[in-house]
Enzyme design. Structure first.
Site, PDB file in Angstrom:
ATOM      1  N   ASP A 130      54.287  29.482  -9.611  1.00 58.36           N
ATOM      2  CA  ASP A 130      54.945  28.294 -10.175  1.00 58.36           C
ATOM      3  C   ASP A 130      55.447  28.521 -11.593  1.00 58.36           C
ATOM      4  OD1 ASP A 130      54.415  26.806  -7.961  1.00 58.36           O
ATOM      5  OD2 ASP A 130      52.788  25.638  -8.826  1.00 58.36           O
ATOM      6  N   CYS A 184      57.945  21.463  14.474  1.00 58.69           N
ATOM      7  CA  CYS A 184      57.124  20.285  14.769  1.00 58.69           C
ATOM      8  C   CYS A 184      57.357  19.761  16.176  1.00 58.69           C
ATOM      9  CB  CYS A 184      57.472  19.171  13.790  1.00 58.69           C
ATOM     10  SG  CYS A 184      57.175  19.601  12.068  1.00 58.69           S
ATOM     11  N   CYS A 194      52.387   8.458   6.518  1.00 55.81           N
ATOM     12  CA  CYS A 194      52.613   8.419   5.062  1.00 55.81           C
ATOM     13  C   CYS A 194      52.516   6.965   4.569  1.00 55.81           C
ATOM     14  CB  CYS A 194      53.989   9.005   4.723  1.00 55.81           C
ATOM     15  SG  CYS A 194      54.362   8.836   2.968  1.00 55.81           S
ATOM     16  N   CYS A 239      47.584  13.438  -2.915  1.00 61.03           N
ATOM     17  CA  CYS A 239      47.459  12.766  -1.616  1.00 61.03           C
ATOM     18  C   CYS A 239      47.513  13.850  -0.540  1.00 61.03           C
ATOM     19  CB  CYS A 239      48.610  11.778  -1.448  1.00 61.03           C
ATOM     20  SG  CYS A 239      48.840  11.142   0.224  1.00 61.03           S
ATOM     21  N   CYS A 242      49.585  13.431   4.698  1.00 59.40           N
ATOM     22  CA  CYS A 242      50.530  14.051   5.634  1.00 59.40           C
ATOM     23  C   CYS A 242      50.080  15.437   6.079  1.00 59.40           C
ATOM     24  CB  CYS A 242      51.945  14.083   5.058  1.00 59.40           C
ATOM     25  SG  CYS A 242      52.100  14.908   3.480  1.00 59.40           S
TER      26      CYS A 242
HETATM   27  S1  SF4 Z   1      52.236  16.174  11.415  1.00 58.62           S
HETATM   28 FE1  SF4 Z   1      54.283  16.384  10.557  1.00 58.62          FE
HETATM   29  S2  SF4 Z   1      54.394  18.496   9.813  1.00 58.62           S
HETATM   30 FE2  SF4 Z   1      52.643  18.394  11.232  1.00 58.62          FE
HETATM   31  S3  SF4 Z   1      53.517  19.014  13.226  1.00 58.62           S
HETATM   32 FE3  SF4 Z   1      53.603  16.754  13.123  1.00 58.62          FE
HETATM   33  S4  SF4 Z   1      55.648  16.300  12.321  1.00 58.62           S
HETATM   34 FE4  SF4 Z   1      55.223  18.474  11.902  1.00 58.62          FE
HETATM   35  S1  SF4 Z   2      51.666  13.406  -0.052  1.00 55.53           S
HETATM   36 FE1  SF4 Z   2      52.604  13.111   1.970  1.00 55.53          FE
HETATM   37  S2  SF4 Z   2      51.548  11.326   2.885  1.00 55.53           S
HETATM   38 FE2  SF4 Z   2      51.102  11.330   0.698  1.00 55.53          FE
HETATM   39  S3  SF4 Z   2      52.657   9.947  -0.122  1.00 55.53           S
HETATM   40 FE3  SF4 Z   2      53.460  12.054  -0.341  1.00 55.53          FE
HETATM   41  S4  SF4 Z   2      54.664  12.393   1.488  1.00 55.53           S
HETATM   42 FE4  SF4 Z   2      53.392  10.582   1.856  1.00 55.53          FE
END
Ligand code: SF4
Ligand code: SF4
Length: 335
Positions: A130, A184, A194, A239, A242
């Site tokens: 980074d 995916c 999310c 977070c 996701c």
């Molecule tokens: S959770 Fe999101 S990133 Fe993971 S396989 Fe499903 S769509 Fe793709």
């Molecule tokens: S880290 Fe992922 S789940 Fe959390 S707010 Fe951002 S995009 Fe949404």
């Protein structure tokens, strides 16, 4: 001197010794995704991270990072670990539970370079975590470390996405490893999970709209958070939603290689964090001591206090009762 293929094998062996997985090699060609990155910036998806705009011209070619660069050794380091929710305590994204990964990965990549130097007389190296204007995620994809999920994380089909990236650029010519492929499919678990609807499809591509993303808001954003702060829930720094919901990050007995818990001692959650109430009233000397060597320092004292106050408010409204002692004051009404 060894040939490009033998050098790649030696590099990957040195990476394994340091605990890197996945790892791979690609040519230090100019990035292919600069246009997409610029579009993302033009739409304002980077929020107030203006340093990304400033570094854009430099990202156009790895030669700006290391003149004469010919190869990039890309590595991932697993930080996955259990992260149970404890009411009244800060909820911190997994990558930030231990020591700052920049320091950990940098030290390991320096050791990889030291191992390779005797094999490559005259070659030069530069470690990037980074710290240099390099589109690391693209090079990681090219080197075979993973493909991009709808949540925009780099996903390794074998081990998931809970790994941080590092790059070792060199003037030596190494043989590239195969590019990563995968996808995916019809899954959209992360999009639906999310909390803020930050994962969006624009011009046919999935992107994260930073100004809506809890990671961005709790770490990078300075000042009061505008809008509905209830969606931030109990997240105090970052977070993982996701990634937590992603099937590639689930531990399954039938797929023991997937989403293993890290064995990197520096990444383990050994730090004892004060309660949210204590954080909301934290003084500078205590902050300095508490966050020494921690990625959480990036949020700044005011940022973390702000986040703790939001968490407390959300906790109170979830339980429907007022704070026992009234808590500390929020700097500004939220969102
Ligand atoms: S959770 Fe999101 S990133 Fe993971 S396989 Fe499903 S769509 Fe793709
Ligand atoms: S880290 Fe992922 S789940 Fe959390 S707010 Fe951002 S995009 Fe949404």
């Amino acid at each position: 001197m060894a040939g490009p293929r033998e050098l790649t094998e030696a590099a990957l062996a040195a990476c394994r010794v340091q605990g890197f997985h996945p790892a791979g090699v690609c040519a230090a060609d100019p990035p292919e995704s600069l246009r997409q990155f610029k579009d993302w910036l033009d739409k304002g998806c980077h929020g107030t991270m203006s340093y990304l705009e400033r570094s854009l011209p430099l990202r156009a070619d790895p030669q700006t990072v290391l003149p004469g660069a010919r190869s990039v050794i890309m590595v991932g380091l697993n930080y996955n670990q259990p992260n149970p929710v404890v009411p009244g305590r800060p909820r911190i994204a997994k990558y930030a539970l231990g020591r700052d990964y920049h320091k950990v990965v940098r030290a390991k990549l320096r050791r990889v370079a030291n191992t390779l130097m005797p094999l490559l007389p005259g070659a030069t190296f530069r470690v990037c975590v980074d710290s240099a204007p390099l589109l690391e995620r693209e090079y990681a994809n090219r080197a075979g470390l993973g493909w991009f999920g709808k949540n925009t994380c780099l996903i390794d089909s074998r081990t998931g996405s809970f790994f941080v990236l590092g790059a070792l650029i060199t003037t030596a010519e190494l043989a590239p490893t195969p590019r990563a492929s995968g996808g995916c499919g019809t899954c959209r678990l992360c999009v639906d999970a999310c909390p803020t609807g930050a994962i969006v499809k624009e011009d046919g591509r999935w992107q994260v709209d930073s100004p809506r993303c809890i990671s961005y808001l709790t770490i990078e954003h300075k000042g009061p958070i505008e809008g509905d702060t209830r969606r931030i829930g109990d997240w105090t720094f970052g977070c993982d939603v996701c990634q937590d919901v992603c099937p590639f990050n689930q531990q399954r007995s039938s797929q023991p290689g997937r989403a293993r818990t890290t064995v990197e001692p520096d990444f383990l959650a050994t730090r004892i964090w004060p309660s949210l109430r204590e954080i909301a009233e934290l003084a500078q000397p205590e902050w300095d001591r508490l966050t020494q060597g921690s990625p959480v320092r990036r949020a700044g004292l005011e940022g973390l206090r702000r986040n703790a106050l939001i968490n407390l408010e959300n906790e109170e409204s979830a339980h429907g009762d007022p704070a026992p002692d009234g808590g500390a004051e929020r700097p500004e009404p939220g969102l």
